[in-house]
Design a protein around this motif. Structure first.
Motif, PDB file in Angstrom:
ATOM      1  N   TYR A   1     -13.742  28.221 -24.604  1.00  0.00           N
ATOM      2  CA  TYR A   1     -14.262  29.532 -24.986  1.00  0.00           C
ATOM      3  C   TYR A   1     -15.627  29.387 -25.659  1.00  0.00           C
ATOM      4  O   TYR A   1     -16.564  30.126 -25.365  1.00  0.00           O
ATOM      5  CB  TYR A   1     -13.245  30.212 -25.901  1.00  0.00           C
ATOM      6  CG  TYR A   1     -13.758  31.436 -26.603  1.00  0.00           C
ATOM      7  CD1 TYR A   1     -14.128  32.562 -25.879  1.00  0.00           C
ATOM      8  CD2 TYR A   1     -13.866  31.468 -27.992  1.00  0.00           C
ATOM      9  CE1 TYR A   1     -14.590  33.687 -26.517  1.00  0.00           C
ATOM     10  CE2 TYR A   1     -14.323  32.597 -28.645  1.00  0.00           C
ATOM     11  CZ  TYR A   1     -14.702  33.704 -27.899  1.00  0.00           C
ATOM     12  OH  TYR A   1     -15.161  34.810 -28.542  1.00  0.00           O
TER      13      TYR A   1
ATOM     14  N   SER B   1      -8.626  26.577 -39.788  1.00  0.00           N
ATOM     15  CA  SER B   1      -9.109  25.789 -38.636  1.00  0.00           C
ATOM     16  C   SER B   1      -8.377  24.477 -38.420  1.00  0.00           C
ATOM     17  O   SER B   1      -8.901  23.591 -37.787  1.00  0.00           O
ATOM     18  CB  SER B   1     -10.604  25.452 -38.769  1.00  0.00           C
ATOM     19  OG  SER B   1     -11.326  26.566 -39.166  1.00  0.00           O
TER      20      SER B   1
ATOM     21  N   ALA C   1     -10.925  21.774 -33.197  1.00  0.00           N
ATOM     22  CA  ALA C   1     -10.863  22.752 -32.116  1.00  0.00           C
ATOM     23  C   ALA C   1      -9.765  22.285 -31.181  1.00  0.00           C
ATOM     24  O   ALA C   1      -9.333  21.133 -31.244  1.00  0.00           O
ATOM     25  CB  ALA C   1     -12.192  22.818 -31.393  1.00  0.00           C
TER      26      ALA C   1
ATOM     27  N   THR D   1      -5.164  30.590 -26.492  1.00  0.00           N
ATOM     28  CA  THR D   1      -6.417  30.652 -27.227  1.00  0.00           C
ATOM     29  C   THR D   1      -6.408  31.711 -28.313  1.00  0.00           C
ATOM     30  O   THR D   1      -6.758  31.449 -29.466  1.00  0.00           O
ATOM     31  CB  THR D   1      -7.581  30.996 -26.271  1.00  0.00           C
ATOM     32  OG1 THR D   1      -7.357  30.360 -25.038  1.00  0.00           O
ATOM     33  CG2 THR D   1      -8.894  30.549 -26.848  1.00  0.00           C
TER      34      THR D   1
ATOM     35  N   LEU E   1      -7.911  31.783 -32.379  1.00  0.00           N
ATOM     36  CA  LEU E   1      -9.166  32.389 -32.841  1.00  0.00           C
ATOM     37  C   LEU E   1      -8.936  33.055 -34.198  1.00  0.00           C
ATOM     38  O   LEU E   1      -9.791  33.035 -35.079  1.00  0.00           O
ATOM     39  CB  LEU E   1      -9.664  33.440 -31.854  1.00  0.00           C
ATOM     40  CG  LEU E   1      -9.967  33.007 -30.427  1.00  0.00           C
ATOM     41  CD1 LEU E   1     -10.528  34.170 -29.637  1.00  0.00           C
ATOM     42  CD2 LEU E   1     -10.958  31.856 -30.428  1.00  0.00           C
TER      43      LEU E   1
ATOM     44  N   VAL F   1      -9.996  26.589 -26.857  1.00  0.00           N
ATOM     45  CA  VAL F   1     -11.009  27.167 -27.736  1.00  0.00           C
ATOM     46  C   VAL F   1     -12.373  26.533 -27.449  1.00  0.00           C
ATOM     47  O   VAL F   1     -13.402  27.209 -27.430  1.00  0.00           O
ATOM     48  CB  VAL F   1     -10.612  26.964 -29.209  1.00  0.00           C
ATOM     49  CG1 VAL F   1     -11.757  27.358 -30.116  1.00  0.00           C
ATOM     50  CG2 VAL F   1      -9.378  27.763 -29.540  1.00  0.00           C
ATOM     51  N   GLN F   2     -12.351  25.224 -27.183  1.00  0.00           N
ATOM     52  CA  GLN F   2     -13.604  24.548 -26.825  1.00  0.00           C
ATOM     53  C   GLN F   2     -14.199  25.185 -25.568  1.00  0.00           C
ATOM     54  O   GLN F   2     -15.409  25.416 -25.482  1.00  0.00           O
ATOM     55  CB  GLN F   2     -13.321  23.059 -26.588  1.00  0.00           C
ATOM     56  CG  GLN F   2     -14.572  22.233 -26.415  1.00  0.00           C
ATOM     57  CD  GLN F   2     -15.353  22.136 -27.708  1.00  0.00           C
ATOM     58  OE1 GLN F   2     -14.957  21.463 -28.645  1.00  0.00           O
ATOM     59  NE2 GLN F   2     -16.455  22.846 -27.798  1.00  0.00           N
TER      60      GLN F   2
ATOM     61  N   VAL G   1     -12.211  28.614 -34.300  1.00  0.00           N
ATOM     62  CA  VAL G   1     -13.393  28.746 -33.455  1.00  0.00           C
ATOM     63  C   VAL G   1     -14.605  28.133 -34.111  1.00  0.00           C
ATOM     64  O   VAL G   1     -15.702  28.264 -33.607  1.00  0.00           O
ATOM     65  CB  VAL G   1     -13.736  30.213 -33.159  1.00  0.00           C
ATOM     66  CG1 VAL G   1     -12.968  30.687 -31.974  1.00  0.00           C
ATOM     67  CG2 VAL G   1     -13.515  31.077 -34.358  1.00  0.00           C
TER      68      VAL G   1
END
Lengths: 463, 281, 436
Positions: C393, C288, C386, C362, C366, C390-391, C371
């Motif tokens: 999403y 992440s 993030a 994106t 993931l 992605v935010q 995520v």
């Protein structure tokens, strides 16, 4: 202790110092030999050579350390564990190691924190500190040693420029081979996990099975719940959605390109082209949101007006929006190939009294056909690999259907759902994602290579 | 590509504004097929053709000669409005065909070009079969309806173009596979397949070897019986071999017009004489 | 010539009895022009369709999202009772309790526990944090009464923005009739108003829509792109220079070319799989994080940058190379001091476009665990973070109505960045377009 960034900075400073030291040494040596013209290369090259010797070996060492730091330290920690723990079965041990590592880095630990774990974590942190120290010192020592080594060898006869150029050339070659390494990396990483998957699920079951329900595999103890990994419904869903997308994108994209290159005047082109580029630049996550928020409800409402039951995650919605996304792609590729058709062919057609559309349909398109087909293949490859639109707008359940109003799932959706969230390594559920990834990679590779070859041949014909 | 380059070079070689020079010789013929009066051609603001007036007679071959950049190709492309495809090009004056100005707004270029065909400098057969190269244009114009009619027309046209014996066994092969000379004769066949009344030829032999050139010249001579032909050429020998009348262009002006014999044996204008004797060109 | 009635004769020899070809041509002309018109019309429709799609896309986003830039706040008079606050350690006090007390003072008639809970629900849990920050900044306030505009709960916000309809039966909406009455009283007393939503631009993610913001994602995107830029530009430039200027024409370089062209068309999610297997599982890099995200995006954007850079190098005329070699410079010197400076604008343009692509990407992120729900604004390359897409999403997946408008607003911010980057690229291309 030194953080990697600080170490890198120190290395950079040392190299800068090396540059000046090397340069001065060269000038000094030249002076003794009778003036700066005695040098083989310009003084700067001696500086650069010194800097290169200072930073390259050290940097290489640094990268090696970064890459293997964790595995080295972990194995050291495991070696120092009490014998009772060390002799645990492989899975339990790796779980314990993971927990200890998480504890050490302050992350959430899966199980209960035991005293042994705490001790292991402390030991881990300790080892990490020592490791960093050793690494830092070694890197700096190597840097200085490299610098001193060249420094001693700087004489006016030293062919510094040639050496520097050779080093730079090596660097350039290395950079251009990264593409190969990336491909190899993709193939290996996907293949490795996929092979492990195929050890648990036979290839034929995967490729030809009609039932896909990987979620069942979570509870491993349960009898007969090993999940079903027949990927045909997933492939069928992918093809359905991509097919819808191509039905939208190809005619609209192609006709847009034709209109822009053959009919539109300068002003229309000046407006329409940037608009198409904006359409191309919109991130796919935005399209996904658009599909789920606007298009799917509209289709659903339209369906219920007509008395047809439409799934809220219908293939139609996802395919339609994916088609919109691909329009500019098809249009710009077609535009390129249509413009590559020589003007003389148009002249030939006009000179016998053909209308514009006759010229386009009977001369331009046949002439540009290989290029257009190549472009469409690239677009198909893109549709198959598109992820966010389908993740947000298509379904999860693998229905084997050709009805665009039902929910279907795709390869990319399955990869995402299988790999996002809590993963169990080695479970067929996780590995299945890599098997799907392998199929995705192979299929798109195949399409891309055909398409790129066709397009290249086409271009060569008219160049 | 060649075509584009030519256009570009034509656009570049434009001169400073000045009065046009008077044409020497008789521009008129009896019962002309086309009549051009005071034709000016501009690319954007720059003038490429200055006040050209000339008649084109029936069943004659008119050759247009002159040093490169003199505007002869530009003028030729005006005669069937091929210049329409160039945005910046503007034509003024009168070009009459069947008594009507072809630049009149009521004139449609599609039937116009069906009547005034064109053959280009570089052979440009369509990327289709030999058969379709010839048969396509009659088909879109509705001159043939059945397959049998098309077959007959393709055969007779290719015979007229002197190509039939060479290609009759491979009509379904791509036209681009022929040799350069054959390709150019195929393009001539393509032009005559729609039964035009005038054929414009823009240096049709410049990309060909001498043997292929000789064949095309023979063909032009035969075609003269049925068609009016205007040919631009940079080869004075060719002009003297194939044409009955010759027009000499220089820097956008029509300098001299006359029978080919007169132009080449006793030119009236100094420039014409210098050109045909090879002082420049 | 045969004289079949239909058969056209050639013009020059055409006699009076036979039909001229031109007459047949003219007869069919109208029909051909109808086809022509229809074809042209299809073309026009395609262009219009694309433009309409774009317009619908943008209007639906803007229409849904612009309200998120404003947020409902409620004015609250908070008595900072010295007995409840420890002057020595103001951080440890029960601010939630103080807020509740202030709310009670506003509605003294509400007494039973259930009603009280409903009442408190009108206020965001962020009110206590805001109060805490106010006090911490200025401990002298203790003992006085301060007037604070605290954020309202997202349901109240939705009501104020008209997304929760009053005419729906009580069971069908998220606010009860009682709550509506309280809100109306706030409105009468001028205690409730919409203000510019600063939180949205300064906060990280949150479970509470009214407390969530995109700053965390913006910073995450920034760190990720920084890594991508720092790695992909020099590497891409070096690769392009080698392939265009030095590489011999042989099988190896052909193979590299095929690889690059293919990688440019490989689905982005495959790069995510690579990142998961190699960077996370093999090298054990932290999940992440912008570091890994940047690495994955580097591999993904490299082909784009290499292809654009090669095009820029190709556009430098050979005459310049010959001139440089002619004055006796080595090939390396020729490239570095003559070819590169001329090609650089084109390369930068390509890089910006590649970066814009990476910013909107994106799927591969993931795969490497970007995520996760991350509240803290990341401070470095190895903090979990993030990124903007992605935010988007994550928010798009959230059920709350208030996240819908935030999703759209975040998309607007993302698009603004993308337009800015692409505009820069266009301006650069215009500015430095070939001068030779």
């Amino acid at each position: 202790m030194m953080s990697p960034l600080a170490l890198l900075l120190a290395l950079l400073l040392l190299s800068a110092a090396g540059y000046f030291i090397g340069r001065r040494k060269a000038l000094y040596a030249a002076d003794k030999a009778g003036g700066p013209n005695m040098l083989h290369s310009r003084p700067n090259y001696y500086g650069v050579l010194t800097a290169l010797w200072c930073c390259l070996p050290a940097f290489f060492l640094f990268i090696l350390w970064l890459a293997f730091e964790q595995s080295i330290i972990t194995s050291l920690m495991v070696a120092d564990l009490p014998p009772g723990l060390r002799n645990l079965p492989q899975e339990r041990l790796s779980l314990f190691v993971n927990d200890a590592r998480n504890l050490a880095s302050g992350n959430i630990v899966s199980g209960e924190i035991t005293a042994e774990m705490r001790a292991a974590a402390a030991h881990y942190v300790n080892l990490q500190g020592i490791g960093k120290m050793i690494a830092g010192v070694t890197v700096l020592v190597v840097a200085i040693a490299g610098m001193l080594f060249v420094h001693r060898h700087i004489t006016p006869e030293l062919r510094a420029r040639n050496q520097v150029e050779r080093a730079i050339m090596a660097l350039l070659i290395f950079c251009s081979t990264i593409a190969i390494f990336t491909t190899i990396g993709i193939v290996l990483s996907v293949l490795y996990e996929a092979v492990r998957f195929f050890q648990q699920v036979p290839v034929t079951d995967f490729l030809f099975g009609l039932k896909w329900s990987p979620q069942m595999a979570i509870r491993e103890e349960q009898v007969g719940s090993s999940g079903a990994f027949g990927a045909i419904p997933v492939f069928a869903g992918t093809m359905l959605i991509s097919g819808i997308a191509m039905m939208v994108a190809v005619p609209i994209g192609l006709m847009s390109a034709i209109f822009l290159s053959e009919y539109a005047n300068k002003q229309v082109r000046a407006v329409a082209k940037p608009l198409l580029e904006i359409l191309a630049g919109v991130p796919t996550v935005v399209y996904g949101f658009f599909a789920a928020l606007v298009v799917a409800p509209v289709i659903r409402a339209g369906g219920s007006q007509l008395g047809i039951d439409v799934s809220s995650e219908s293939a139609l919605a996802a395919g339609l929006v994916m088609g919109i996304m691909i329009i500019p792609f098809v249009s710009s590729l077609s535009d390129d190939v249509i413009n590559a058709v020589p003007q003389s062919l148009r002249d030939g057609a006009y000179s016998v009294g053909a209308t514009r559309s006759e010229t386009i349909k009977h001369v331009l398109i046949p002439a540009a056909l290989p290029g257009i087909v190549g472009g469409i293949l690239l677009a198909v490859s893109r549709a198959i690999g598109e992820t966010m639109i389908v993740v947000m707008a298509a379904g999860l359940s693998a229905n084997l259907t050709a009805n665009p109003l039902q929910a279907v799932t795709t390869v990319t959706v399955q990869i995402v759902t299988l790999l996002v969230g809590d993963q169990e390594f080695d479970s067929p559920k996780t590995l299945a994602a890599f098997a799907l990834g392998l199929v995705l990679f192979v299929v798109t590779l195949f399409l891309n290579i055909i398409a790129l070859t066709v397009v290249r041949k086409y271009r060569e014909r008219y160049e | 590509m060649q075509e584009v380059l030519k256009k570009k070079s034509a656009e570049k070689r434009i001169l400073a504004p000045r009065e046009s020079r008077k044409t020497i010789g008789n521009i008129n013929v009896q019962n002309p097929r086309m009549v051009c009066r005071n034709v000016d051609v501009y690319y954007d603001d720059k003038q490429a053709i200055r006040n050209v007036s000339i008649d084109i007679g029936r069943n004659e071959v008119l050759s247009m000669i002159g040093p490169s950049g003199c505007g002869k190709s530009t003028f030729l492309r005006c005669l069937n409005r091929m210049n329409d495809t160039i945005d910046s090009c503007r034509v003024t004056g009168e070009i009459l065909f069947d008594g009507k100005d072809i630049y009149d707004s009521s004139i449609d270029v599609v039937p116009l070009r069906a009547q005034i065909g064109m053959v280009f400098q570089k052979p440009n057969p369509f990327p289709k079969s030999i058969y379709e190269n010839v048969g396509w244009a009659p088909k879109i114009h509705g001159l043939v309806e059945s397959k049998a009619e098309t077959d007959e027309l393709v055969e007779s046209t290719l015979q007229k173009a002197g190509l039939w014996n060479e290609v009759k066994d491979r009509l379904d092969q791509p036209g681009t596979g022929l040799s350069g000379g054959q390709q150019q004769r195929l393009c001539i066949a393509r032009a005559i397949a729609v039964s035009p009344e005038v054929i414009l030829m823009d240096e049709p032999c410049s990309a060909l070897d001498p043997i292929a050139t000789a064949k095309i010249e023979d063909l032009i001579d035969e075609l003269r019986e049925q068609y009016t032909i205007v040919i631009v050429t940079h080869s004075m020998q060719q002009a003297s071999r194939v044409s009955q009348r010759t027009a000499f262009f220089h820097l956008g002006d029509l300098i001299e017009v006359g029978t080919t014999e007169n132009i080449f044996t006793k030119p009236s204008h100094q420039l014409t004489e210098d050109y045909i004797t090879g002082r420049y060109g | 010539m045969s004289s079949v009635a239909k058969k056209p004769s050639t013009g020059a020899s055409g006699g009076s009895g036979r039909e001229r070809a031109i007459d047949i041509v003219n007869r069919r002309l109208a029909k051909r022009y109808r086809v022509e018109k229809r074809f042209r019309f299809y073309g026009l429709c395609s262009i219009i369709a694309s433009v309409v799609f774009l317009a619908v896309l943008l209007t639906s986003i803007v229409g849904n999202g612009y309200t998120a830039f404003f947020q409902t706040y409620i004015k609250l008079d908070v008595a900072l009772d010295a007995t409840m606050l420890d002057r020595a350690d103001p951080g440890g006090s029960d601010y939630q309790g103080i807020i509740k007390k202030s709310i009670n003072k506003l509605y003294p008639e509400v007494e039973d526990r259930r009603s009280k809970r409903e009442l408190y629900a009108l206020f965001s849990s962020g009110a206590a944090f805001q109060l805490r920050n106010t006090v911490m900044e200025n401990p002298d306030l203790i003992g006085t009464t301060v007037t604070l505009w605290v954020p309202a709960d997202d349901d109240v916000d939705m009501l104020m923005k008209g997304h929760i309809k009053r005419d729906v039966p009580e069971s069908g909406r998220r606010l009860s009739d009682k709550q509506l009455g309280w809100i109306d009283r706030l409105a009468v007393e001028d205690r409730i108003e919409k203000r510019f939503n600063v939180t949205f631009f300064t906060a990280g993610d949150s479970r509470e829509p009214e407390l969530s913001g995109i700053w965390g994602a913006v910073k995450g995107s920034f760190f990720t792109l920084l890594i991508t830029l720092v790695l992909s530009f020099p590497i891409g430039l070096a690769a392009a220079v080698y392939l265009e200027e030095f590489a011999p024409k042989n099988l190896a370089t052909d193979f590299i070319e095929v690889n690059i062209n293919n990688l440019a068309a490989v689905p982005s999610i495959v790069f995510g799989l690579l990142g998961l297997a190699v960077f996370l599982n093999f090298f054990g890099m932290p999940r992440s994080t912008p570091l890994v995200g940047g690495l994955v995006l580097t591999l993904m954007t490299l082909p784009t940058i290499i292809i654009a850079s090669r095009a820029a190098l190709k556009a430098v005329p050979p005459s310049i190379r010959e001139a440089a070699l002619g004055v006796g410079s080595s090939k390396m010197q020729m490239v570095s001091s003559h070819v590169l400076p001329l090609a650089l604008p084109g390369m930068l343009t390509g890089t910006i476009i590649g970066m814009a692509q990476a910013l909107g990407e994106t799927a591969p992120l993931l795969m490497i665990g970007m995520v996760a729900f991350i509240v803290d604004v990341p401070g470095g390359f190895t903090d979990p973070a993030a990124v903007m897409p992605v935010q988007i999403y994550l928010w798009a997946d959230s059920p709350e109505r208030a996240f819908l408008e935030r999703t759209s607003a975040a998309i607007m911010v993302l698009l603004a960045f993308l337009i800015l980057m692409n505009a820069t690229a266009v301006v650069m291309r215009k500015r430095f377009e070939k001068r030779w």
